[in-house]
Scaffold this active site. Structure first.
Site, PDB file in Angstrom:
ATOM      1  N   ALA A  53       1.214  -1.204   0.077  1.00 35.41           N
ATOM      2  CA  ALA A  53      -0.147  -0.318  -0.162  1.00 35.41           C
ATOM      3  C   ALA A  53       0.557   1.455  -0.503  1.00 35.41           C
ATOM      4  CB  ALA A  53      -0.969   0.164   0.991  1.00 35.41           C
ATOM      5  N   GLY A  54       1.112   1.573  -1.116  1.00 32.35           N
ATOM      6  CA  GLY A  54       2.301   2.815  -1.514  1.00 32.35           C
ATOM      7  C   GLY A  54       1.445   4.154  -1.530  1.00 32.35           C
ATOM      8  N   ASP A  70      -0.508  17.271   3.092  1.00 29.60           N
ATOM      9  CA  ASP A  70      -1.487  18.932   2.547  1.00 29.60           C
ATOM     10  C   ASP A  70      -0.143  19.767   2.802  1.00 29.60           C
ATOM     11  OD1 ASP A  70      -2.929  18.293   0.328  1.00 29.60           O
ATOM     12  OD2 ASP A  70      -4.554  18.245   1.980  1.00 29.60           O
ATOM     13  N   GLY A 107      31.900  17.859 -14.590  1.00 27.02           N
ATOM     14  CA  GLY A 107      32.535  16.507 -16.257  1.00 27.02           C
ATOM     15  C   GLY A 107      33.102  15.498 -15.722  1.00 27.02           C
ATOM     16  N   GLY A 108      33.995  13.732 -16.061  1.00 30.42           N
ATOM     17  CA  GLY A 108      34.707  12.829 -15.311  1.00 30.42           C
ATOM     18  C   GLY A 108      34.921  13.580 -14.026  1.00 30.42           C
ATOM     19  N   ILE A 116      10.149   3.936   6.525  1.00 31.79           N
ATOM     20  CA  ILE A 116       9.966   5.092   7.009  1.00 31.79           C
ATOM     21  C   ILE A 116      11.174   5.155   7.571  1.00 31.79           C
ATOM     22  CG2 ILE A 116       8.512   5.526   9.575  1.00 31.79           C
ATOM     23  CD1 ILE A 116       6.767   4.129   7.516  1.00 31.79           C
ATOM     24  N   GLU A 167       6.934  10.841  -0.067  1.00 33.46           N
ATOM     25  CA  GLU A 167       5.558  11.580  -0.349  1.00 33.46           C
ATOM     26  C   GLU A 167       5.177  12.002  -1.109  1.00 33.46           C
ATOM     27  OE1 GLU A 167       5.668  14.756   3.054  1.00 33.46           O
ATOM     28  OE2 GLU A 167       6.993  14.583   3.993  1.00 33.46           O
TER      29      GLU A 167
HETATM   30  N1  COS Z   1      -7.391  16.424   2.998  1.00 34.62           N
HETATM   31  C1  COS Z   1      -8.586  15.365   4.209  1.00 34.62           C
HETATM   32  N2  COS Z   1      -9.464  15.047   3.078  1.00 34.62           N
HETATM   33  C2  COS Z   1      -8.867  14.571   1.686  1.00 34.62           C
HETATM   34  C3  COS Z   1      -7.859  14.839   2.035  1.00 34.62           C
HETATM   35  C4  COS Z   1      -6.763  16.419   1.909  1.00 34.62           C
HETATM   36  N3  COS Z   1      -5.934  16.563   1.433  1.00 34.62           N
HETATM   37  N4  COS Z   1      -7.795  14.916   0.143  1.00 34.62           N
HETATM   38  C5  COS Z   1      -8.731  13.052   0.137  1.00 34.62           C
HETATM   39  N5  COS Z   1      -9.578  13.326   1.274  1.00 34.62           N
HETATM   40  C6  COS Z   1     -10.338  12.657   1.804  1.00 34.62           C
HETATM   41  C7  COS Z   1     -11.556  11.852   1.526  1.00 34.62           C
HETATM   42  O1  COS Z   1     -11.953  13.776   0.564  1.00 34.62           O
HETATM   43  C8  COS Z   1     -12.216  11.212   0.872  1.00 34.62           C
HETATM   44  O2  COS Z   1     -13.138  11.431   1.892  1.00 34.62           O
HETATM   45  P1  COS Z   1     -15.155  11.510   2.065  1.00 34.62           P
HETATM   46  O3  COS Z   1     -14.650   9.409   1.240  1.00 34.62           O
HETATM   47  O4  COS Z   1     -15.612  11.821   3.697  1.00 34.62           O
HETATM   48  O5  COS Z   1     -15.096  12.359   0.050  1.00 34.62           O
HETATM   49  C9  COS Z   1     -11.116  10.383   1.558  1.00 34.62           C
HETATM   50  O6  COS Z   1     -10.057  11.344   1.841  1.00 34.62           O
HETATM   51  C10 COS Z   1     -10.175   9.630   0.372  1.00 34.62           C
HETATM   52  O7  COS Z   1     -10.218  10.358  -0.646  1.00 34.62           O
HETATM   53  P2  COS Z   1     -10.018   9.990  -1.914  1.00 34.62           P
HETATM   54  O8  COS Z   1     -11.216   8.953  -2.061  1.00 34.62           O
HETATM   55  O9  COS Z   1      -9.482  10.405  -2.402  1.00 34.62           O
HETATM   56  O10 COS Z   1      -8.277   8.293  -1.473  1.00 34.62           O
HETATM   57  P3  COS Z   1      -7.981   7.846  -2.923  1.00 34.62           P
HETATM   58  O11 COS Z   1      -7.829   6.242  -1.722  1.00 34.62           O
HETATM   59  O12 COS Z   1      -8.388   8.061  -3.854  1.00 34.62           O
HETATM   60  O13 COS Z   1      -6.310   8.639  -2.095  1.00 34.62           O
HETATM   61  C11 COS Z   1      -4.603  10.022  -3.319  1.00 34.62           C
HETATM   62  C12 COS Z   1      -6.004   9.673  -2.621  1.00 34.62           C
HETATM   63  C13 COS Z   1      -4.294   9.260  -4.073  1.00 34.62           C
HETATM   64  C14 COS Z   1      -4.448  10.933  -3.099  1.00 34.62           C
HETATM   65  C15 COS Z   1      -3.772   9.271  -1.614  1.00 34.62           C
HETATM   66  O14 COS Z   1      -4.436   8.040  -1.880  1.00 34.62           O
HETATM   67  C16 COS Z   1      -2.455   9.468  -1.530  1.00 34.62           C
HETATM   68  O15 COS Z   1      -2.178  10.847  -1.524  1.00 34.62           O
HETATM   69  N6  COS Z   1      -1.687   8.935  -1.882  1.00 34.62           N
HETATM   70  C17 COS Z   1       0.277   8.742  -2.295  1.00 34.62           C
HETATM   71  C18 COS Z   1      -0.286   9.130  -0.408  1.00 34.62           C
HETATM   72  C19 COS Z   1       1.280   9.048  -0.296  1.00 34.62           C
HETATM   73  O16 COS Z   1       2.133  10.171  -0.452  1.00 34.62           O
HETATM   74  N7  COS Z   1       2.403   8.112   0.183  1.00 34.62           N
HETATM   75  C20 COS Z   1       3.502   8.343   0.775  1.00 34.62           C
HETATM   76  C21 COS Z   1       3.876   8.394   2.394  1.00 34.62           C
HETATM   77  S1  COS Z   1       4.252   9.389   2.516  1.00 34.62           S
HETATM   78  S2  COS Z   1       6.409   9.817   3.038  1.00 34.62           S
END
Ligand code: COS
Length: 385
Positions: free
Chosen positions: A135-136, A245, A345-346, A162, A369
């Site tokens: 689950a990445g 975010d 370069g080299g 991690i 991230e």
């Molecule tokens: N802040 C708060 N809530 C959020 C959000 C955000 N930025 N983005 C989405 N959500 C909410 C959605 O609204 C949804 O809630 P509801 O079902 O109540 O509407 C819920 O979270 C799930 O969102 P979504 O359906 O969009 O999730 P997905 O499974 O489609 O995944 C991505 C979205 C792909 C964007 C996410 O899994 C992701 O960022 N993956 C990468 C993970 C990552 O960065 N990994 C690195 C490890 S950290 S070093």
């Protein structure tokens, strides 16, 4: 044309310039001298941790009420950027301290904050546990489970990749509490390194950021008290994404720092290096490469600060700008460091100069991230919804 001294709307406050000066001086004196050896030996940058802890730059984002300095998000970016300019591995100390505590800061209750945050401000490290082997990018498909008991929670499963795993005292861990509810059945917890049933597994052998351990975490009937949940049950995935975010700009800052470090080394080198009877910096092919590198870094830096400032102001809809800043800055870091190796370069291809390390370190910023492909998913969803 006379300058208008009141027109400071698009400038960093003086405190930020003073902060940059202080952290740059510390980084060059206390961190840079060890960077090559840290990389060569894949060892933890203890000197950097000691210097950052002694000067309070380890976790400046921790709010004052919890023993920290309450520095703003742009200030946190400047610290990470300046440390990364000399050593990307060491910059993961302040960066991951923020990543590992941001969920708690955003969504935790005051008692849990009081327990964890002062320790981080005092020098203990925090990590963030979202990813698992299977689950990445699809983080919501995680399998780690947390079950409620009369005493608290019992966690079973494992996390992967991690950052600073094994060095951290506290871990923000996302786990499934209700498998029927998908993303809304995930909760976030604070796990302590000494919690029974918690252990740190293998370390990854990596291309870059070799000074920062990247570990597996294992939870085998890991028991934690009931008050270690962050916010309400089922809100953990949203907290995890909200955290990103706020922290993707910090990876952008790291990328800007790596790129700036490579550019600074390259400018010095091309002025010094002579071929065909003159310094290679006098050839237009080289001049244009240097100009492009600096131009791209400047654009990335502005996007990172603007993204961090918007997060600081508490604006909603950060998805686009935070992903854009991380994605753009990390692509810039990869391009600039690759060009830096080219211009050396080299010599650039050898370990006698730091630019090959910087190029290897830059690569991870396009991956962690959230891969830059996932950043584009987040951006396009925000634009097209
Ligand atoms: N802040 C708060 N809530 C959020 C959000 C955000 N930025 N983005 C989405 N959500 C909410 C959605 O609204 C949804 O809630 P509801 O079902 O109540 O509407 C819920 O979270 C799930 O969102 P979504 O359906 O969009 O999730 P997905 O499974 O489609 O995944 C991505 C979205 C792909 C964007 C996410 O899994 C992701 O960022 N993956 C990468 C993970 C990552 O960065 N990994 C690195 C490890 S950290 S070093």
């Amino acid at each position: 044309m006379s300058g208008n001294p009141d027109f400071d709307v698009f400038a960093l406050p003086e405190e930020h310039d003073a902060l940059r000066e202080a952290i740059r001086a510390l980084s060059e004196k206390e961190i840079e001298p060890y960077a090559a050896e840290v990389d060569e030996k894949s060892r933890f940058p203890q000197e950097a941790l000691d210097a950052l802890n002694a000067s309070g730059f380890n976790a400046i984002h921790v709010p004052e009420e919890f023993g920290g300095q309450g520095a703003d998000s742009v200030a946190a970016c400047i610290v990470i950027e300046e440390v990364a300019r000399v050593d990307a591995s060491a910059s993961l100390i302040p960066a991951v301290n923020k990543l590992g505590t941001m969920g708690l800061i955003l969504a935790g209750d005051a008692d849990l904050k009081k327990k964890v945050l002062p320790e981080i401000a005092d020098g203990a490290l925090a990590s963030y546990g979202l990813s698992e082997r299977e689950a990445g990018s699809d983080a919501a498909s995680m399998r780690t489970r947390a079950k409620k008991t009369s005493e608290g929670w019992v966690l079973n499963g494992g996390k992967a990749w991690i950052t600073n795993g094994g060095k951290s005292t506290w871990y923000t861990v996302m786990a499934v509490t209700d498998p029927e509810k998908g993303a809304n059945g995930i909760s976030a917890f604070m796990v302590h390194k000494d919690d029974p049933g918690f252990s740190v597994g293998n370390l990854e052998r990596k291309l870059g950021i070799k000074g920062s351990p990247t570990a597996e975490l294992h939870f085998e009937n890991c028991e934690i008290p009931g008050d270690r949940i962050i916010g309400e049950e089922g809100t953990g995935f949203k907290t995890a994404l909200q955290t990103l975010d706020h922290t993707r700009p910090t990876i952008g800052a790291q990328a800007v720092g790596i790129a700036q470090g490579a550019l600074d080394k390259t400018i010095a080198y091309v002025k010094d290096r002579k071929q065909f009877g003159k310094s290679i910096s006098q050839f237009q092919g080289v001049e244009f490469m240097i100009a492009d590198m600096a131009m791209q870094i400047e654009a990335a830096r502005l996007m990172v600060y603007s993204s961090a400032a918007r997060a600081e102001r508490g604006e909603g809809n950060l998805g686009f700008i935070s992903s854009a800043s991380k994605c753009f800055a990390s692509d810039v870091a990869m391009k600039v460091t690759t060009d830096a190796v080219q211009l050396f370069g080299g010599a650039g291809y050898t370990r006698d100069f730091p630019v090959e390390r910087m190029m290897r370190d830059a690569k991870i910023t396009q991956i962690y991230e959230g891969t830059n492909q996932i950043q584009r998913v987040v951006m396009s969803r925000a634009l097209l919804r």
